[in-house]
Design an enzyme around this catalytic site. Structure first.
Site, PDB file in Angstrom:
ATOM      1  N   SER A 132       0.807  -1.221   0.000  1.00  0.00           N
ATOM      2  CA  SER A 132       0.000   0.000   0.000  1.00  0.00           C
ATOM      3  C   SER A 132       0.838   1.268   0.000  1.00  0.00           C
ATOM      4  O   SER A 132       0.407   2.303  -0.520  1.00  0.00           O
ATOM      5  CB  SER A 132      -0.938   0.000   1.210  1.00  0.00           C
ATOM      6  OG  SER A 132      -0.205  -0.179   2.412  1.00  0.00           O
ATOM      7  N   HIS A 133       2.036   1.226   0.578  1.00  0.00           N
ATOM      8  CA  HIS A 133       2.893   2.419   0.583  1.00  0.00           C
ATOM      9  C   HIS A 133       3.331   2.783  -0.832  1.00  0.00           C
ATOM     10  O   HIS A 133       3.586   3.960  -1.127  1.00  0.00           O
ATOM     11  CB  HIS A 133       4.121   2.182   1.464  1.00  0.00           C
ATOM     12  CG  HIS A 133       3.808   2.149   2.927  1.00  0.00           C
ATOM     13  ND1 HIS A 133       4.783   2.114   3.896  1.00  0.00           N
ATOM     14  CD2 HIS A 133       2.632   2.147   3.600  1.00  0.00           C
ATOM     15  CE1 HIS A 133       4.224   2.074   5.097  1.00  0.00           C
ATOM     16  NE2 HIS A 133       2.916   2.090   4.933  1.00  0.00           N
TER      17      HIS A 133
END
Length: 368
Positions: free
Chosen positions: A155-156
């Site tokens: 997700s980063h």
């Protein structure tokens, strides 16, 4: 002033110096001519010529001379960003399937149009139907950029909830505030005028997904164009000089549950290190000339930061000489669910650029 175009039968204009318009076209003009686009990202071509895509950050570019250009959107919820000649992007959120016209450009002459996917599509692929020209519009070939960067992660790297102004978000708010086109990959690529891919899935790890949920880990999903494993990923002409990988947050962010394969954190760490080194070796064999950089957004001294550093050391011992490590501590994490915000994405991108600028012989000589 920026507005958002949603659904069917709407039109959007940006006021002031730029007055370009995007409008859904109910009746298709006669004589539209399709032509090829520069595709950046993994796609699966369909019998009707449309392109299915599911990995985030896919973007399509075309060049043309004329006063208007068309593109087709297929089924599936998607949030797009349209930009002409590098101007501010127009959001196109959950557009109805069909034909769209882009017109009223800031200047005349040759234009470059980019249609970029900003949203994540874990639940299923979405379709892009290509670009089209009406009478009086002529396609212009766009040379591919010689610099290429691949971003792999969770997700980063996706840009999960990075435009949110609050940390507590519903799933719908996460989807709406995720903008990969403002994420780490897009920022680093813009700095180097590079084409890029974002091959990342929120919640996935190297050996363990977030809270131990059952799904392909990122290395398991990575070889495929779509998440159903129906087609291998082999984008033509893709040979990145840099591969930036950020994985491990999901492996270590939650306690182990009963029934998981690892009885202790030490066993989990050993499995993570061994699997991540194997994945780095696979990437090195796939692109032997690429510089690999592992980065992690985590506090100094944290378990995941220590583990990524150990992976880099082990990868060097395995024979990967061109590999580096960029820890990025001290972020505000003001996005949804304590994820990096767009300001954090900028700090991560700056850290990666500083590291890459310190390396020797990464980029091809000459034009870029």
């Amino acid at each position: 002033m920026r507005k958002t175009l949603m659904g069917l039968g709407a039109a959007l204009c940006l006021q002031g110096a730029m007055a370009q318009e995007v409008a859904h076209v109910a009746a298709e003009p006669a004589g539209l001519k399709p032509w090829s686009a520069n595709v950046n990202g993994r796609v699966a071509k369909q019998p009707d010529g449309s392109l299915l895509r599911q990995w985030p950050g896919t973007y399509f570019e075309t060049g043309f001379n004329g006063d208007e250009v068309y593109f087709r959107v297929g089924p599936g919820d998607v949030s797009l960003r349209l930009s002409v000649d590098g101007e501010a992007a127009i959001p196109l959120v959950k557009p109805a399937p069909g034909l769209y016209r882009v017109s009223h450009f800031k200047r005349s002459g040759t234009h470059r149009l980019r249609v970029a996917v900003a949203s994540e599509s874990q639940s299923g692929p979405t379709a892009f139907g290509g670009f089209f020209a009406a009478a009086g519009t002529e396609p212009v070939a766009l040379p591919g950029r010689s610099r290429q960067i691949e971003f792999i992660g969770d997700s980063h790297t996706v840009g999960y909830g990075n435009t949110s102004t609050v940390r507590q978000c519903t799933p719908a708010e996460v989807w709406a505030t995720t903008d990969t086109s403002q994420g780490v990959g897009a920022l680093v690529a813009a700095h180097y005028d590079a084409d890029y891919q974002v091959n990342a899935i929120s919640g996935r790890g190297v050996v363990r997904n977030y809270d131990g949920f059952a799904a392909d880990t990122l290395p398991q999903a990575y070889p495929f164009a779509l998440f159903d494993r129906s087609q291998p990923a082999d984008p033509p002409g893709w040979g990145p000089q840099v591969i930036a990988v950020s994985l491990g947050t999901n492996d270590f962010s939650t306690p182990l549950r009963a029934g998981e394969p690892w009885a202790t954190r030490e066993q989990l760490r050993e499995a993570y290190e061994a699997a991540f080194v194997r994945f780095a070796e696979q990437l090195h064999r796939r692109h032997p000339g690429a510089y690999i950089v592992l980065w992690i957004a985590a506090p100094d001294g944290s378990e995941v930061q220590t583990e990524v550093a150990r992976v880099v050391e082990q990868a060097r011992r395995s024979g990967i000489a061109r590999i580096g490590f960029v820890p990025v501590p001290g972020l505000g994490m003001a996005g949804c669910d304590w994820h990096p915000s767009v300001a954090d994405d900028r700090r991560i991108a700056d850290a990666l650029a500083r590291h890459l600028d310190g390396q020797q012989n990464i980029w091809p000589a000459g034009r870029h």
